[in-house]
Enzyme design. Structure first.
Site, mmCIF file in Angstrom:
data_model
loop_
_atom_site.group_PDB
_atom_site.id
_atom_site.type_symbol
_atom_site.label_atom_id
_atom_site.label_comp_id
_atom_site.label_asym_id
_atom_site.label_seq_id
_atom_site.Cartn_x
_atom_site.Cartn_y
_atom_site.Cartn_z
ATOM 1 N N LYS A 154 8.351 0.021 5.621
ATOM 2 C CA LYS A 154 7.755 1.340 5.410
ATOM 3 C C LYS A 154 8.856 2.277 4.943
ATOM 4 C CE LYS A 154 5.650 5.001 8.170
ATOM 5 N NZ LYS A 154 5.180 5.324 9.527
ATOM 6 N N MET A 183 3.570 8.940 3.885
ATOM 7 C CA MET A 183 5.004 9.241 3.803
ATOM 8 C C MET A 183 5.732 8.428 2.745
ATOM 9 S SD MET A 183 5.892 9.674 7.860
ATOM 10 C CE MET A 183 7.484 10.411 7.503
ATOM 11 N N VAL A 218 4.655 1.117 1.228
ATOM 12 C CA VAL A 218 4.854 0.025 2.176
ATOM 13 C C VAL A 218 4.961 -1.271 1.383
ATOM 14 C CG1 VAL A 218 3.956 -1.195 4.180
ATOM 15 C CG2 VAL A 218 3.528 1.248 3.913
ATOM 16 N N ASP A 276 -1.996 9.992 17.328
ATOM 17 C CA ASP A 276 -2.870 9.738 16.178
ATOM 18 C C ASP A 276 -3.609 8.410 16.350
ATOM 19 O OD1 ASP A 276 -4.091 10.400 13.797
ATOM 20 O OD2 ASP A 276 -2.532 9.534 12.544
ATOM 21 N N GLY A 295 0.824 -1.196 0.000
ATOM 22 C CA GLY A 295 0.000 0.000 0.000
ATOM 23 C C GLY A 295 0.855 1.240 0.000
ATOM 24 N N ARG A 296 0.190 2.380 -0.075
ATOM 25 C CA ARG A 296 0.906 3.660 -0.074
ATOM 26 C C ARG A 296 0.352 4.517 1.025
ATOM 27 N NH1 ARG A 296 3.784 4.952 -4.892
ATOM 28 N NH2 ARG A 296 3.859 3.103 -6.237
ATOM 29 N N GLY A 297 1.220 5.008 1.865
ATOM 30 C CA GLY A 297 0.808 5.844 2.973
ATOM 31 C C GLY A 297 1.166 7.292 2.751
#
Length: 778
Positions: free
Chosen positions: A41, A23, A26, A138, A19-21
């Site tokens: 990450k 920052m 991943v 968070d 996936g893409r976060g």
């Protein structure tokens, strides 16, 4: 174009993108040295803005340092921080499970026991982190992972703050708005109590299925800083009230008023759980079907009650038993293995036993077509119940579903006909709940909108079906089915309020709208409390601007008010002598003011607030008091009172005199059960006792408009009228033209009276025979 996936990062083999976060990307990685899967990450320096690159990379490295200090079974483990060819990465535990966000997005709910366990694991993780000087900052569903065995893990300490760090201190706002604490919005220095506020938001969402603070960013900020959310027990009637206090403390605006540690929060939650046995409320999924399509499982106060045929009961497994597809996450790898069988099996014996008990209790009278609730061929009476809204926001309502057997969609299939009848009966249950809140003219005007937004979602508002008659073929060509159920009127009321806001619909409210009493006291330095008519009148003007009535005198215990607003302002008089002129100037300042609103029906304080003004002074006490009335008034809105107003029915006893045949009484009772304003009936000798909704205060007027008028429309002439009243009992006279059996023949031959008072849209939904539809329109 998507960037190429690197073959390796440091010692780790890169296998696939997860996936893409926020920052970076991943990946799923593999450590060949110890044959272990990891989540990698990453952040690439060349993709960051030059002026922010160093700060983001410093925060990224700090995440590894922070989380690497933590060793807890409910925290995602960090193995290593490294850099490879301009790409910084963190190697962390590969989590096999689902985000909590995925459960919430799919409206999957948890039992109280599971909520307490998952919250306990979250709070244990936070207790460990706070003990090591780390604040997460968070906490939100996307950062909570539920493993295949049901265990919770907290991930993403990407914006966590080590207390000794000089990054992300006071003045920096980081987090996710709907879960942020007031001090985060204000840019103030935060500590572990900020995480506990976010955990309180999660607990609220667990209990109600909704976020306590919603809207655009500025709206959320205002709500977090100024407003208290509706108590969880008001939104979910299966949540015990003792949980409200836990949530209220967790979501306190000031950190010092919250739980001071995660352990204190967890202890309070356990005490709430230990307060008594609870029904475990779960949403429906497709995991386990326990009963066939011939029976429906209904639980009321822990007892098995016969209910409608034709519906299956499904039991929601715990998060451990989910088989949903994996969801990608921007921080850790996620995949879902086969569901845990242990948890599902542990529930089956109880569920199957409950299903068996229900089948035995239901009996043939409820399971086979053509049999009444008493086992005979005649319709079973649907007894009335007190319809005043209970503390849990539900009432018992009776309704009659109608369907047209000539409808081509039913294709002469009895099973399809029964399903159509059941669906219509449930829509009518919700329509009657709507009629408790709004006047008939308003309901008719917006019927199409209400049908699409509320009636079509009957399953959201019906808590349980208590009784269902067998389908009956009427002489007029239609089929009917009587139903009695527990309806969540608070949920209906909330949906109406939401429609008013979203669709800009102005519903004309029933029952005269809330009556509100006002008492404002002032207390000077001498300490004596004095009533302030000035402040009270300013507040009363605001209440009356909502269209509500100000009522009675709360200080004298005047009955009749639905809500009592009670406030107190503390004053101080300041004097100063001007040196130049020798004049003495007096100013009045308000040192504090408090306000609370009391539900007079239950005695519950549904709102309270204390304000300590920072600035402001007034030349006269009267000017200060006017502002007190204004400030107190600003604490309340029209929707506040409507959300808490207990709409209730009025009990009326109908004594039908001069009927040619007393056997007509059950038929009249059945007709009344189908009428929109009739919430329930009970046959008491020669009297039909009914609960009616409506805004007409006079018993005779309400009886005539809600019951007798639609009956007369069915009969084609004014046969019934109110002759006299005695308290809540009305004596109904019968016109001489209708006094014979032939004069009342239309009671059996014509369509139900409820269709004569129905809107054109409602008739078109039910009646498909053009000739019959034309008769109804005449």
């Amino acid at each position: 174009m998507a960037e190429a996936m690197p073959p390796r990062l440091g010692k780790y083999e890169v296998r696939r993108e997860l996936g893409r976060g926020a920052m970076g990307v991943v990946y799923e990685g593999f450590d060949p040295g110890i044959a272990r899967r990891v989540a990698l990450k990453t952040v690439r320096r060349d993709q960051l803005e030059k002026d922010e690159a160093q700060e983001l990379l410093s925060r990224f490295q700090r995440e590894a340092q922070a989380a690497g200090r933590l060793n807890h079974p409910n925290i995602v483990a960090i193995y290593e921080y490294g850099e490879d060819g301009g790409t910084a990465f963190i190697a962390m535990e590969y989590v096999e499970g689902r985000e909590l966000k995925d459960y919430f997005d799919k409206s999957e709910r948890f039992s109280l026991t599971e909520i307490a366990r998952l919250m306990g694991e979250l709070l244990s993780a936070l207790d460990h982190a706070h003990g090591n000087g780390i604040v997460h900052r968070d906490i939100k569903p996307a950062n909570i992972f539920i493993l295949h065995n049901g265990q919770a893990k907290v991930g993403d300490f990407g914006i966590a703050r080590i207390e000794s760090s000089n990054l992300t201190q006071a003045g920096s706002v980081l987090g996710t708005p709907a879960y942020m604490s007031p001090e985060q919005f204000m840019g103030q220095t935060v500590d572990g109590r900020s995480d506990l506020f976010s955990a309180g938001v999660l607990l609220y969402q667990f209990l109600t299925g909704e976020k306590p603070f919603t809207g655009q960013l500025t709206t959320i900020m205002h709500k977090v800083l100024k407003e208290d959310p509706i108590a969880p027990s008001e939104l979910n009637v299966q949540v015990p009230r003792r949980f409200d206090a836990v949530v209220r403390k967790a979501l306190a605006k000031r950190p010092e008023q919250r739980f001071q540690s995660a352990r204190e929060f967890a202890d309070a939650l356990q005490q709430a759980m230990a307060g008594g046995p609870e029904e475990e409320a779960t949403l429906v999924t497709d995991e386990v079907t326990l009963l066939s399509a011939e029976a429906e499982r209904t639980l009321v106060s822990g007892a098995a009650v016969p209910a409608a045929a034709g519906e299956a009961t499904r039991v929601v497994p715990s998060p451990a038993a989910s088989k949903d597809a994996p969801s990608s996450h921007g921080m850790v790898g996620t995949s879902v293995p086969p569901a845990s069988q242990a948890v599902a099996k542990s529930r089956l014996p109880y569920a199957l036993a409950a299903g068996a008990a229900i089948l035995v209790a239901a009996g043939a009278g409820y399971l086979y077509l053509g049999r009444g609730g008493d086992g005979s061929g005649s319709p079973a009476a649907l007894p009335t119940a007190s319809v005043a809204a209970a503390d849990n926001g539900t009432i018992v309502i009776s309704a009659v579903g109608v369907a047209d057997p000539s409808d081509s969609r039913l294709a002469g299939d009895p099973a399809l006909l029964q399903a159509a009848l059941r669906e219509d009966a449930r829509r009518q249950l919700v329509e009657k709940a709507v009629a408790l809140n709004v006047q008939p003219a308003s309901l008719s005007r917006y019927y199409d909108l209400l049908s699409a937004r509320l009636l079509s979602r009957s399953g959201d508002f019906i808590e349980s079906v208590l009784q269902e008659e067998a389908p009956q073929q009427e002489a007029g060509g239609l089929a009917t089915l009587g139903t009695r159920a527990v309806v969540r009127v608070r949920e209906v009321q909330k949906s109406l309020n939401q429609m008013s806001a979203e669709e800009r619909v102005d519903f004309i409210r029933n029952n005269g709208d809330p009556k509100i009493s006002v008492t404002i006291n002032t207390r000077g330095e001498a300490g004596d409390a004095v009533r302030s008519p000035i402040a009270e009148n300013i507040l009363k003007e605001r209440v009356q601007s909502f269209g509500f009535r100000t009522w009675g005198d709360a200080a004298k215990g005047q009955p009749g008010a639905d809500f009592a607003i009670v406030g107190e302002a503390r004053f101080k008089k300041l004097s100063a002598t001007l040196q130049a002129s020798g004049l003495t100037i007096e100013k009045y300042v308000i040192t504090s003011w408090t306000v609370k609103c009391i539900d007079q029906a239950s005695g519950e304080e549904i709102y309270f607030n204390t304000t300590l003004p920072q600035n402001g002074s007034w030349a006269t006490e009267e000017a200060a008091l006017k502002d007190v009335g204004r400030l107190v008034g600003e604490e309340f809105s029209k929707s506040f009172f409507l959300q808490h107003f207990r709409f209730a029915g009025q009990k009326v006893r109908f004594r039908f005199g001069a009927l040619p045949d007393k056997a007509l009484l059950p038929k009249l009772q059945q007709e009344m059960n189908g009428l929109r304003a009739v919430l329930g009936t009970r046959l008491d000798g020669e009297v039909v006792e009914a609960e009616l909704s409506g805004s007409l205060p006079a018993t005779a007027e309400l009886a005539q408009a809600a019951v007798l008028a639609p009956l007369n429309r069915k009969l084609g002439q004014p046969c019934f009228s109110v002759v006299s009243t005695a308290g809540s009992e009305v004596t109904v006279g019968l016109d001489s033209r209708c006094s014979s059996a032939a004069g009342l023949a239309r009671l059996n031959e014509a369509p139900p009276a409820a269709l004569y008072e129905a809107t054109p849209g409602r008739r078109a939904e039910v009646v498909k025979n053009p000739a019959l539809l034309k008769k109804l329109e005449i």
